[in-house]
Motif scaffolding. Structure first.
Motif, PDB file in Angstrom:
ATOM      1  N   SER A   1      -5.006   5.735   7.716  1.00 33.68           N
ATOM      2  CA  SER A   1      -6.386   5.201   7.095  1.00 33.68           C
ATOM      3  C   SER A   1      -5.947   3.729   6.279  1.00 33.68           C
ATOM      4  N   GLN A   2      -6.767   3.772   5.858  1.00 32.98           N
ATOM      5  CA  GLN A   2      -6.743   2.048   5.500  1.00 32.98           C
ATOM      6  C   GLN A   2      -5.631   2.222   3.481  1.00 32.98           C
ATOM      7  N   SER A   3      -6.000   3.130   3.242  1.00 33.68           N
ATOM      8  CA  SER A   3      -5.094   3.431   2.072  1.00 33.68           C
ATOM      9  C   SER A   3      -3.673   3.098   1.799  1.00 33.68           C
ATOM     10  N   LEU A   4      -3.159   3.545   3.619  1.00 38.95           N
ATOM     11  CA  LEU A   4      -1.425   3.509   3.798  1.00 38.95           C
ATOM     12  C   LEU A   4      -1.897   2.204   4.977  1.00 38.95           C
TER      13      LEU A   4
ATOM     14  N   LYS B   1       0.724  -1.206  -0.105  1.00 38.18           N
ATOM     15  CA  LYS B   1       0.286   0.030   0.044  1.00 38.18           C
ATOM     16  C   LYS B   1       1.348   1.373   0.002  1.00 38.18           C
TER      17      LYS B   1
ATOM     18  N   SER C   1       1.385   3.944  -3.849  1.00 33.91           N
ATOM     19  CA  SER C   1       0.458   4.978  -2.994  1.00 33.91           C
ATOM     20  C   SER C   1       1.295   6.477  -3.866  1.00 33.91           C
TER      21      SER C   1
END
Length: 190
Positions: A107-110, A34, A38
């Protein structure tokens, strides 16, 4: 009498250097997909150590100042690495790990996740039963410093029996770090 002495050190590795060599150290314990996908310019912080006498004083401030200047000069957007608790006894840091899980997850994205062979769920104590003072006492000084600068953690701790540590993935978005640094130290670190 006025000898200069080194009181702190930190190993820094840029994504380009990692890609051209053996990769990131953190990848041994965490799936970095992730972060690496990114699109953010990354820098791994590793093996940070500060002489015990200087941990809660100017030494830590100077270290942040140096890392901040280095990151800014290279337009780094994301700092990451692992921070270690001494020993492999989960019960000695269960309050701290639980606090990290409930209040400091990125956060989920990282949100990178510990590899299964060393994975330890940090959600051991429910949020309402956490004694924050005790949790902070269990945390290494360096980790508390990272959290003050806006640091967040990945999913799960990694129990490293070889080095007798429990490691937590730490991720800092540098824009947030600059803001927190200014708030905490009263200036930008320039």
């Amino acid at each position: 009498k006025n000898k200069k002495k080194i009181v702190g050190v930190s190993r820094l590795m840029a994504d380009r250097t990692a890609n051209e060599n053996l990769g990131f150290y953190s990848a041994k314990e965490y799936d970095l997909t992730k972060i690496l996908k990114s699109g953010k310019k990354c820098l791994e912080i590793g093996r940070s150590c500060i002489d015990k006498e200087y941990r809660n004083t100017l030494g830590l401030h100077l270290m942040w100042n140096g890392i901040s200047k280095y990151s800014e000069s290279r337009e780094i957007e994301l700092l990451f690495g692992v921070v270690s608790f001494k020993g492999c006894n989960i019960q000695k840091c269960n309050m701290a790990l639980s606090l990290l899980h409930h209040q400091f997850l990125i956060s989920q994205s990282l949100r990178i996740k510990a590899h299964s062979e060393g994975f330890c769920d940090m959600n051991m104590i429910s949020a309402e039963l956490i004694n924050k003072s005790k949790a902070m006492e269990q945390m290494p000084s360096l980790l508390k410093g990272y959290l003050r600068l806006g640091g967040k953690v990945g999913e799960g701790a990694f129990v490293d029996r070889h080095f007798n540590t429990i490691d937590v993935a730490l991720i800092i978005e540098t824009d947030l770090m600059k803001k927190k640094y200014k708030e905490f130290y009263g200036r930008t670190g320039q």
